[in-house]
Design a protein around this motif. Sequence first.
Motif, PDB file in Angstrom:
ATOM      1  N   ALA A   1       0.833  -1.200   0.000  1.00 44.16           N
ATOM      2  CA  ALA A   1       0.000   0.000   0.000  1.00 44.16           C
ATOM      3  C   ALA A   1       0.869   1.252   0.000  1.00 44.16           C
ATOM      4  CB  ALA A   1      -0.918  -0.003   1.218  1.00 44.16           C
ATOM      5  N   VAL A   2       1.983   1.210   0.751  1.00 44.62           N
ATOM      6  CA  VAL A   2       2.906   2.345   0.766  1.00 44.62           C
ATOM      7  C   VAL A   2       3.545   2.516  -0.603  1.00 44.62           C
ATOM      8  CG1 VAL A   2       4.999   3.282   1.796  1.00 44.62           C
ATOM      9  CG2 VAL A   2       3.341   2.070   3.205  1.00 44.62           C
ATOM     10  N   ALA A   3       3.959   1.397  -1.196  1.00 45.07           N
ATOM     11  CA  ALA A   3       4.598   1.463  -2.507  1.00 45.07           C
ATOM     12  C   ALA A   3       3.664   2.069  -3.540  1.00 45.07           C
ATOM     13  CB  ALA A   3       5.040   0.072  -2.936  1.00 45.07           C
ATOM     14  N   ASP A   4       2.392   1.656  -3.515  1.00 43.54           N
ATOM     15  CA  ASP A   4       1.436   2.183  -4.486  1.00 43.54           C
ATOM     16  C   ASP A   4       1.248   3.684  -4.305  1.00 43.54           C
ATOM     17  OD1 ASP A   4       1.065  -0.290  -5.567  1.00 43.54           O
ATOM     18  OD2 ASP A   4      -0.776  -0.740  -4.464  1.00 43.54           O
ATOM     19  N   ARG A   5       1.331   4.177  -3.073  1.00 43.82           N
ATOM     20  CA  ARG A   5       0.998   5.558  -2.780  1.00 43.82           C
ATOM     21  C   ARG A   5       2.169   6.520  -2.929  1.00 43.82           C
ATOM     22  NH1 ARG A   5       0.313   8.861   1.742  1.00 43.82           N
ATOM     23  NH2 ARG A   5       1.298   7.349   3.127  1.00 43.82           N
ATOM     24  N   LEU A   6       3.390   6.059  -2.591  1.00 51.54           N
ATOM     25  CA  LEU A   6       4.527   6.976  -2.507  1.00 51.54           C
ATOM     26  C   LEU A   6       5.698   6.630  -3.416  1.00 51.54           C
ATOM     27  CD1 LEU A   6       4.705   7.354   1.391  1.00 51.54           C
ATOM     28  CD2 LEU A   6       3.416   8.765  -0.223  1.00 51.54           C
ATOM     29  N   VAL A   7       5.980   5.359  -3.587  1.00 50.74           N
ATOM     30  CA  VAL A   7       7.194   4.946  -4.301  1.00 50.74           C
ATOM     31  C   VAL A   7       7.082   5.308  -5.775  1.00 50.74           C
ATOM     32  CG1 VAL A   7       8.477   2.919  -5.073  1.00 50.74           C
ATOM     33  CG2 VAL A   7       7.815   3.140  -2.683  1.00 50.74           C
ATOM     34  N   GLY A   8       8.180   5.794  -6.333  1.00 47.62           N
ATOM     35  CA  GLY A   8       8.193   6.117  -7.749  1.00 47.62           C
ATOM     36  C   GLY A   8       9.291   7.096  -8.105  1.00 47.62           C
ATOM     37  N   GLU A   9       9.186   7.669  -9.287  1.00 49.04           N
ATOM     38  CA  GLU A   9      10.158   8.627  -9.807  1.00 49.04           C
ATOM     39  C   GLU A   9       9.543  10.027  -9.771  1.00 49.04           C
ATOM     40  OE1 GLU A   9      13.153   7.504 -10.591  1.00 49.04           O
ATOM     41  OE2 GLU A   9      12.472   5.454 -10.206  1.00 49.04           O
ATOM     42  N   TYR A  10      10.342  11.006  -9.349  1.00 46.18           N
ATOM     43  CA  TYR A  10       9.891  12.388  -9.253  1.00 46.18           C
ATOM     44  C   TYR A  10      10.904  13.278  -9.966  1.00 46.18           C
ATOM     45  CZ  TYR A  10       6.905  10.569  -5.486  1.00 46.18           C
ATOM     46  OH  TYR A  10       5.988   9.852  -4.744  1.00 46.18           O
ATOM     47  N   ARG A  11      10.411  14.251 -10.725  1.00 41.61           N
ATOM     48  CA  ARG A  11      11.335  15.049 -11.541  1.00 41.61           C
ATOM     49  C   ARG A  11      11.027  16.538 -11.441  1.00 41.61           C
ATOM     50  NH1 ARG A  11      15.083  14.414 -15.331  1.00 41.61           N
ATOM     51  NH2 ARG A  11      14.903  12.153 -15.177  1.00 41.61           N
ATOM     52  N   ASN A  12      12.135  17.322 -11.412  1.00 39.39           N
ATOM     53  CA  ASN A  12      12.091  18.779 -11.477  1.00 39.39           C
ATOM     54  C   ASN A  12      13.194  19.179 -12.444  1.00 39.39           C
ATOM     55  OD1 ASN A  12      13.066  21.490 -10.968  1.00 39.39           O
ATOM     56  ND2 ASN A  12      11.849  21.544  -9.100  1.00 39.39           N
ATOM     57  N   GLY A  13      12.831  19.407 -13.703  1.00 39.69           N
ATOM     58  CA  GLY A  13      13.846  19.722 -14.696  1.00 39.69           C
ATOM     59  C   GLY A  13      14.866  18.602 -14.808  1.00 39.69           C
ATOM     60  N   ASP A  14      16.159  18.958 -14.656  1.00 36.38           N
ATOM     61  CA  ASP A  14      17.225  17.963 -14.725  1.00 36.38           C
ATOM     62  C   ASP A  14      17.359  17.153 -13.431  1.00 36.38           C
ATOM     63  OD1 ASP A  14      17.845  18.959 -17.226  1.00 36.38           O
ATOM     64  OD2 ASP A  14      19.334  20.356 -16.457  1.00 36.38           O
ATOM     65  N   THR A  15      16.687  17.588 -12.378  1.00 37.02           N
ATOM     66  CA  THR A  15      16.803  16.923 -11.080  1.00 37.02           C
ATOM     67  C   THR A  15      15.753  15.820 -10.968  1.00 37.02           C
ATOM     68  OG1 THR A  15      17.533  18.997 -10.077  1.00 37.02           O
ATOM     69  CG2 THR A  15      16.776  17.263  -8.581  1.00 37.02           C
ATOM     70  N   SER A  16      16.193  14.635 -10.600  1.00 36.22           N
ATOM     71  CA  SER A  16      15.255  13.532 -10.439  1.00 36.22           C
ATOM     72  C   SER A  16      15.490  12.855  -9.097  1.00 36.22           C
ATOM     73  CB  SER A  16      15.404  12.506 -11.565  1.00 36.22           C
ATOM     74  OG  SER A  16      16.707  11.939 -11.560  1.00 36.22           O
TER      75      SER A  16
ATOM     76  N   SER B   1      14.342   9.370  -6.808  1.00 39.38           N
ATOM     77  CA  SER B   1      13.764   8.029  -6.862  1.00 39.38           C
ATOM     78  C   SER B   1      13.467   7.584  -5.437  1.00 39.38           C
ATOM     79  CB  SER B   1      14.744   7.054  -7.525  1.00 39.38           C
ATOM     80  OG  SER B   1      14.209   5.744  -7.531  1.00 39.38           O
ATOM     81  N   VAL B   2      12.227   7.212  -5.161  1.00 33.49           N
ATOM     82  CA  VAL B   2      11.822   6.706  -3.853  1.00 33.49           C
ATOM     83  C   VAL B   2      11.524   5.221  -3.999  1.00 33.49           C
ATOM     84  CG1 VAL B   2      10.155   6.877  -1.967  1.00 33.49           C
ATOM     85  CG2 VAL B   2      10.892   8.943  -3.178  1.00 33.49           C
ATOM     86  N   ARG B   3      12.193   4.406  -3.188  1.00 37.13           N
ATOM     87  CA  ARG B   3      12.075   2.967  -3.282  1.00 37.13           C
ATOM     88  C   ARG B   3      11.827   2.348  -1.912  1.00 37.13           C
ATOM     89  NH1 ARG B   3      11.342   3.802  -7.732  1.00 37.13           N
ATOM     90  NH2 ARG B   3      12.496   3.214  -9.627  1.00 37.13           N
ATOM     91  N   SER B   4      11.137   1.216  -1.933  1.00 40.57           N
ATOM     92  CA  SER B   4      10.940   0.458  -0.702  1.00 40.57           C
ATOM     93  C   SER B   4      12.239  -0.262  -0.356  1.00 40.57           C
ATOM     94  CB  SER B   4       9.807  -0.552  -0.886  1.00 40.57           C
ATOM     95  OG  SER B   4       9.541  -1.217   0.325  1.00 40.57           O
ATOM     96  N   HIS B   5      12.508  -0.387   0.943  1.00 40.49           N
ATOM     97  CA  HIS B   5      13.736  -1.015   1.429  1.00 40.49           C
ATOM     98  C   HIS B   5      13.382  -1.795   2.677  1.00 40.49           C
ATOM     99  CE1 HIS B   5      17.765  -1.138   3.374  1.00 40.49           C
ATOM    100  NE2 HIS B   5      18.195  -1.166   2.129  1.00 40.49           N
ATOM    101  N   PRO B   6      14.127  -2.855   3.003  1.00 41.51           N
ATOM    102  CA  PRO B   6      13.791  -3.621   4.213  1.00 41.51           C
ATOM    103  C   PRO B   6      13.674  -2.766   5.473  1.00 41.51           C
ATOM    104  CG  PRO B   6      15.371  -4.842   2.899  1.00 41.51           C
ATOM    105  CD  PRO B   6      15.198  -3.515   2.227  1.00 41.51           C
ATOM    106  N   THR B   7      14.392  -1.628   5.524  1.00 38.44           N
ATOM    107  CA  THR B   7      14.315  -0.778   6.719  1.00 38.44           C
ATOM    108  C   THR B   7      13.255   0.319   6.594  1.00 38.44           C
ATOM    109  OG1 THR B   7      16.031   0.704   5.875  1.00 38.44           O
ATOM    110  CG2 THR B   7      16.735  -1.179   7.243  1.00 38.44           C
ATOM    111  N   GLY B   8      12.608   0.423   5.430  1.00 35.66           N
ATOM    112  CA  GLY B   8      11.601   1.459   5.241  1.00 35.66           C
ATOM    113  C   GLY B   8      11.610   1.978   3.821  1.00 35.66           C
ATOM    114  N   LEU B   9      11.804   3.279   3.656  1.00 35.72           N
ATOM    115  CA  LEU B   9      11.873   3.899   2.342  1.00 35.72           C
ATOM    116  C   LEU B   9      13.226   4.567   2.165  1.00 35.72           C
ATOM    117  CD1 LEU B   9       8.393   5.695   2.143  1.00 35.72           C
ATOM    118  CD2 LEU B   9       9.047   3.583   0.995  1.00 35.72           C
ATOM    119  N   ARG B  10      13.727   4.545   0.941  1.00 37.11           N
ATOM    120  CA  ARG B  10      14.989   5.223   0.632  1.00 37.11           C
ATOM    121  C   ARG B  10      14.814   6.113  -0.577  1.00 37.11           C
ATOM    122  NH1 ARG B  10      20.246   1.437   2.043  1.00 37.11           N
ATOM    123  NH2 ARG B  10      19.829   1.348   4.289  1.00 37.11           N
TER     124      ARG B  10
END
Length: 446
Positions: free
Chosen positions: A361-376, A378-387
């Motif tokens: 449920a967290v992955a569906d809601r928050l995890v993904g790629e985010y971009r601002n111009g050349d800046t990107s 990446s939010v990923r699920s990790h065994p300790t939480g989110l990175r």
Amino acid sequence: MDAHLTTRLTAAARDHAVPGAQLTLHRDGRTSSVVTGVTRAGGTDPVTPETAFALGSVTKAFTATVVAQLAADGDIDLDDRIAEHVPELSSPAAPELSSVTIRQVLSHTAALVADHELDNHEDASLIRYAASVANTGLLNAPGTCFSYSNTGYNLLGRAIEYVTDMKWRAALENFLLRPLGIEPLLPQDSADRSRPLATCHTVRPGGGPAQPVGLFLPHSWAPAGGLAAGADDLVRFARLHLGDHPDAEVLLPGELRAELARPAPGADAFGMADGWGLGLARYDSPDGVWLGHDGTVDGGTAHLRFHPASGTALALTTNAGTGTLLWADLVAALRELGLAVGDYRPGLPATAQPLPTDRAAVADRLVGEYRNGDTSFSVRSHPTGLRLSDGTGLVAELALHGQSVFTARRLDAREAAWTGRFVTDPATGEAVVLQLGGRSARRTAA
């Protein structure tokens, strides 16, 4: 007071492995300046009041002040479209930029991309930089929300050049620095060593000594973050904004000082400050609003605060990334002494919330790629939480506070955590924007 400040500064520098630092306090008509440590870890050259430290984004307050000086002289109007003074933005290929005003650029509400760079980092031409920005487009409608932009301040540097027919550096020196008695220094220019420059350092998590690192800043980013100076210089600059300078009305008239300090519409600087003016951040305190700016580079920090109500000014410069932690300690110590320094406190819960059992449920809601111009990001699920990572080698662990607010702590360096948030779609609960370090990045992929 000087002895007490020296003791607290030295102790905090030791606690956070900061090789050297300067602290200057102007209060009740008296200025106290204290220093500690060395300019480079393992070296013997002591930090002195004349040592220059990389100021990072505190440079933006200086660039904004020169823009205000041009407005005072009638050379520009703060509500002019920036394209009127940056002809490279008048390209038919950049119609979106035609409505952006100087006021919006100063307050980071212009919807410009955050960190645009030229392909050649050694290219210092703001003409070529502005022409390149003309191809980037906007994040959203100008004036509707805050998104911190180095790009915008580099464009202001180009506007200064166009209006004055001087290079940005020459205008800064002639109009502002030399009248204030500040010896200018740009660390990017290896031939420019008119005063000693502190080396930057990084500190690894888990302890260990500070390690020298090279200062990297694209040459075309000088108006956004290229200045070096000392804490004494920052307080001189603050006293101009306080009106506590014999030539204050000539250098920066009172109505322009008030204009820079006034909160800008739409400038919700979540994660950075309690508000934003035109080139100056606003910080709440029990004694009312303080103004100023923070700056960070890889391996160095600078912090500037001034309090118009009392005429107090405070500046800290350090040569380590852990200077952000040292600053927090000093703010707490000064508050204990009755000086309620303004600083951003987002009011997060004392502890972060663990991820729910249903990680999908967290992955569906928050995890993904985010971009601002050349800046990107990446939010990923990790065994300790989110990175979170940004493609430059930065990796941070995210700790959620509630459903959308988070703190991000770097795993490769010991620094203060950043505060950010996910802006979600009210209908679906899914993140659509990530705000971190004042930058707004739109989700492009889940």
